[in-house]
Each structure stands twice: as C-alpha cells, then as structure tokens.
Design an enzyme around this catalytic site. Structure first.
Site, PDB file in Angstrom:
ATOM      1  CG  HIS A 102      -0.322  -0.244   2.511  1.00  0.00           C
ATOM      2  ND1 HIS A 102       0.120  -1.788   3.014  1.00  0.00           N
ATOM      3  CD2 HIS A 102       0.274   0.269   3.411  1.00  0.00           C
ATOM      4  CE1 HIS A 102       0.742  -1.617   4.210  1.00  0.00           C
ATOM      5  NE2 HIS A 102       0.834  -0.467   4.410  1.00  0.00           N
ATOM      6  CG  HIS A 104       1.321   4.858   4.374  1.00  0.00           C
ATOM      7  ND1 HIS A 104       0.563   4.539   5.488  1.00  0.00           N
ATOM      8  CD2 HIS A 104       2.165   3.683   4.289  1.00  0.00           C
ATOM      9  CE1 HIS A 104       0.846   3.370   6.133  1.00  0.00           C
ATOM     10  NE2 HIS A 104       1.838   2.812   5.301  1.00  0.00           N
TER      11      HIS A 104
HETATM   12  P1  5GP Z   1       2.370  -0.360   7.015  1.00  0.00           P
HETATM   13  O1  5GP Z   1       2.900  -0.135   8.432  1.00  0.00           O
HETATM   14  O2  5GP Z   1       2.013  -1.862   6.942  1.00  0.00           O
HETATM   15  O3  5GP Z   1       2.949   0.268   6.135  1.00  0.00           O
HETATM   16  O4  5GP Z   1       0.794   0.301   7.157  1.00  0.00           O
HETATM   17  C1  5GP Z   1      -0.122  -0.428   7.630  1.00  0.00           C
HETATM   18  C2  5GP Z   1      -1.408   0.770   7.975  1.00  0.00           C
HETATM   19  O5  5GP Z   1      -2.464   0.069   7.685  1.00  0.00           O
HETATM   20  C3  5GP Z   1      -1.380   1.195   9.519  1.00  0.00           C
HETATM   21  O6  5GP Z   1      -1.212   2.644   9.240  1.00  0.00           O
HETATM   22  C4  5GP Z   1      -2.540   0.803  10.094  1.00  0.00           C
HETATM   23  O7  5GP Z   1      -2.987   2.018  10.651  1.00  0.00           O
HETATM   24  C5  5GP Z   1      -3.339   0.494   8.710  1.00  0.00           C
HETATM   25  N1  5GP Z   1      -4.453  -0.429   9.211  1.00  0.00           N
HETATM   26  C6  5GP Z   1      -4.095  -1.567   9.729  1.00  0.00           C
HETATM   27  N2  5GP Z   1      -5.280  -2.272   9.875  1.00  0.00           N
HETATM   28  C7  5GP Z   1      -6.399  -1.548   9.116  1.00  0.00           C
HETATM   29  C8  5GP Z   1      -7.731  -1.799   8.851  1.00  0.00           C
HETATM   30  O8  5GP Z   1      -8.346  -2.537   9.363  1.00  0.00           O
HETATM   31  N3  5GP Z   1      -8.299  -0.919   8.387  1.00  0.00           N
HETATM   32  C9  5GP Z   1      -7.719   0.262   8.169  1.00  0.00           C
HETATM   33  N4  5GP Z   1      -8.397   1.348   7.215  1.00  0.00           N
HETATM   34  N5  5GP Z   1      -6.189   0.610   7.796  1.00  0.00           N
HETATM   35  C10 5GP Z   1      -5.790  -0.320   8.786  1.00  0.00           C
END
Ligand code: 5GP
Ligand code: ZN
Length: 144
Positions: A102, A104
């Site tokens: 993903h 951000h």
């Molecule tokens: P990463 O650390 O993998 O780059 O970011 C994962 C992001 O996904 C985090 O910012 C976290 O808040 C978000 N996230 C995790 N679980 C969920 C969810 O169930 N729904 C939404 N909308 N965001 C999520």
C-alpha cells in the site's frame, strides 16, 4: 495469489471488513487509514494481493501511481493541509505491518511533529559511481 483470506486489506476489498472508502476502480482501492498519522491519512492498495511492491506488475503499479495526483489534490482541498508525503513500506525492516502492499498518503502541516530522522550521509570517493554501475547492471537483467 489474487486474494489472501487472512489478509485484512483483502477483507476490505471483499467488503468483509468495513473501511471509509475514498476512491475505487477496477484494480485499485483507496480508503482512510484506521490509525491516521494525520487527519485524512489514506492508503492506496491494489485489489489483488501482493505482499511486495517488487512483485507488482509495472502496469498495475503505474495505475496505482496514476491516482496519487488526484488523491493528493483531494487531500489538500479537504484537509487544508499544506503538503503531503507518499510513503510505501516494503518489508518489516522498513515498517511494513500489513502484508498487502500500500501507498500511504499523509497530509502534512507546518509543525505537525511528524517526520523521521533524515540522517543524510555522504559517499566516499568512488562509491556513488560503483553503485550506479551495479544498479545499471542489475536493471539490465531484471524485466520491468
Ligand atoms: P504499514 O505499517 O504496513 O505500512 O501500514 C499499515 C497501515 O494499515 C497502518 O497505518 C494501519 O493503521 C493501517 N491499518 C491496519 N489495519 C487496518 C484496518 O483494518 N483498516 C484500515 N482502514 N487501516 C488499517
Ligand atoms: Zn491482501
């Protein structure tokens, strides 16, 4: 694998878990991060499950990237932010927590206390040209 039954973002794609959807099309979904670093923090994901950016086909990646200007304009308009960061974490070492790749999109404001240590270094003599040559060689045997 186009979908992983244990993946939270695949569950969002399948509408088994709800999300505040901002944008969707045939191959991409954007929704609000449930744990925002800033008001309006969005995530942009491919509908197909890919753990790593390095496994995403170029065309799909290009399409994901193509919605960023649109989402960025919306973020600036809606949140009145002054700028935004686009960030992608690949691998736990880089901070990836959800194994469905993903982008951000994080709206930024002056004095918002976000950011990370940007400890800019300096290459020793010869290292930059050595690295550039190694990258060019690696790129020549990797398909796009
Ligand atoms: P990463 O650390 O993998 O780059 O970011 C994962 C992001 O996904 C985090 O910012 C976290 O808040 C978000 N996230 C995790 N679980 C969920 C969810 O169930 N729904 C939404 N909308 N965001 C999520
Ligand atoms: Zn997934």
């Amino acid at each position: 694998m186009s979908s992983d039954p244990n993946c939270i973002f695949c569950k969002i794609i399948a509408a088994e878990v709800s999300a505040a959807v901002v944008y969707e099309d045939d191959s991409v979904l954007a929704f609000l991060d449930v744990g925002p670093l800033a008001d309006g923090h969005m995530l942009v994901i491919p509908r197909k499950h890919y753990t790593r950016l390095t496994d995403v086909p170029s065309e799909l990646c290009a399409h994901m990237a193509s919605v960023l200007p649109l989402l960025g304009r919306a973020a600036l308009e809606v949140t009145k932010a002054e700028g935004f960061n686009v960030l992608l974490n690949q691998g736990a070492v880089a901070g990836q927590a959800v194994p469905h790749i993903h982008f951000h999109v994080i709206p930024r404001r002056k004095d918002d206390q976000l950011g990370y240590r940007w400890n800019a270094g300096k290459y020793p003599e010869g290292r930059a040209s050595q690295l550039a040559a190694a990258y060019q060689a690696a790129l020549s045997h990797h398909a796009t």
